[in-house]
Design a protein around this motif. Structure first.
Motif, PDB file in Angstrom:
ATOM      1  N   SER A 181      15.026  45.002 -12.559  1.00 36.32           N
ATOM      2  CA  SER A 181      14.547  43.637 -12.306  1.00 36.32           C
ATOM      3  C   SER A 181      13.509  43.152 -13.305  1.00 36.32           C
ATOM      4  O   SER A 181      12.619  42.392 -12.957  1.00 36.32           O
ATOM      5  CB  SER A 181      13.957  43.556 -10.893  1.00 36.32           C
ATOM      6  N   TRP A 185      12.122  36.359 -11.231  1.00 33.24           N
ATOM      7  CA  TRP A 185      13.178  35.909 -10.326  1.00 33.24           C
ATOM      8  C   TRP A 185      12.680  34.663  -9.607  1.00 33.24           C
ATOM      9  O   TRP A 185      11.470  34.444  -9.512  1.00 33.24           O
ATOM     10  CB  TRP A 185      13.527  36.989  -9.306  1.00 33.24           C
ATOM     11  N   PHE A 218      17.402  35.489  -3.956  1.00 35.52           N
ATOM     12  CA  PHE A 218      16.674  35.669  -5.214  1.00 35.52           C
ATOM     13  C   PHE A 218      17.670  35.550  -6.359  1.00 35.52           C
ATOM     14  O   PHE A 218      18.687  36.263  -6.378  1.00 35.52           O
ATOM     15  CB  PHE A 218      15.995  37.042  -5.258  1.00 35.52           C
ATOM     16  N   ARG A 220      18.205  34.497 -10.825  1.00 34.44           N
ATOM     17  CA  ARG A 220      17.560  34.328 -12.120  1.00 34.44           C
ATOM     18  C   ARG A 220      17.365  32.829 -12.394  1.00 34.44           C
ATOM     19  O   ARG A 220      18.099  31.986 -11.863  1.00 34.44           O
ATOM     20  CB  ARG A 220      18.408  34.965 -13.219  1.00 34.44           C
TER      21      ARG A 220
END
Length: 241
Positions: A181, A185, A218, A220
């Motif tokens: 990750s 985000w 969540f 991008r």
């Protein structure tokens, strides 16, 4: 007589073995013990021929009765039953009590045929001298995307260009609970319960309170479109009744 290949089948094993017809039943049982884990005195053997006939491999005098007395044929099945009470049998499939070997890290570091050695040779992952700059470039790209799209907590948006997935931005930043990750985000509380979570992930709550409804997602930054997207009213086009 030449050896004959048979399929040896027991509760904990199945394998192909070559059997010598001149062996006695006693000899066969002794040779089967390391294969099946069953002591000779507890073996009950049956031969299933290629014609599906089942014949018990037993005799009054097993020391002198040889296997050529039975209709052995290539790739017939030899079934071995363990006659011991259940409490006396070894569970060869239970590995919970077996101490597992863990190679010390310093010993693993010295190996030349490991995945670690290959990564070092190919300069992959943390062994890539450019890795820190590549990671920084990736993080910077996400931050530029956030600024360019005007993504801020509290703004309305839609996700993935899907007009039915409208909501409000509730979080912007790293989410360490998501594997790989690196970078920011965007946490969105969708108007409808069509998300993946309730605003928490991996035990960490990022917004809201615990709920059975999954409004949270969540994504991008490139999947978020900020705008004055009002909450959809599914009833607004219905005629009055």
């Amino acid at each position: 007589m030449a050896d004959i290949p048979l399929h040896v089948i027991s509760e904990n094993s199945a394998s192909e073995r070559r059997v010598t017809p001149s062996w006695s039943i006693t000899q066969l049982k002794r040779k089967l013990e390391p294969v099946t884990g069953i002591p000779p005195s507890s073996q009950r053997i049956s031969l299933k021929t290629t014609s599906k006939e089942t014949i018990a491999v037993e005799a009054a005098d097993e020391d002198t009765t040889i296997l050529s007395s039975f209709p052995l044929s290539a790739y017939a099945e030899l079934h071995i039953i363990d006659t011991r009470p259940a409490g006396s049998k070894l569970n060869l499939n239970d590995t919970s009590g077996v101490e597992k070997y863990v190679m010390p890290p310093d010993e693993y570091e010295k190996k030349s045929d490991s995945v670690l050695a290959w990564k070092k040779a190919e300069k992959l992952g943390r062994f890539n001298p450019d890795a820190p700059s590549l990671e920084k470039a990736k993080v910077d790209a996400f931050e530029a995307e956030i600024r360019g799209r005007g993504i801020e907590v509290g703004k309305r948006c839609r996700v993935g260009g899907d007009d039915s997935r409208r909501g409000e931005i509730k979080y912007v930043g790293e989410v360490k609970e998501i594997p790989g990750s690196l970078g920011a985000w965007v946490g969105v509380h969708l108007d409808e319960p069509v998300g993946k979570n309730d605003g928490s992930i991996g035990g960490t709550r990022y917004w809201g309170t615990e709920s059975a409804l999954k409004h949270g997602v969540f994504v991008r930054p490139e999947r978020v479109e900020v705008g004055e997207w009002p909450v959809l009213n599914d009833l607004e086009d219905m005629e009055e009744i």
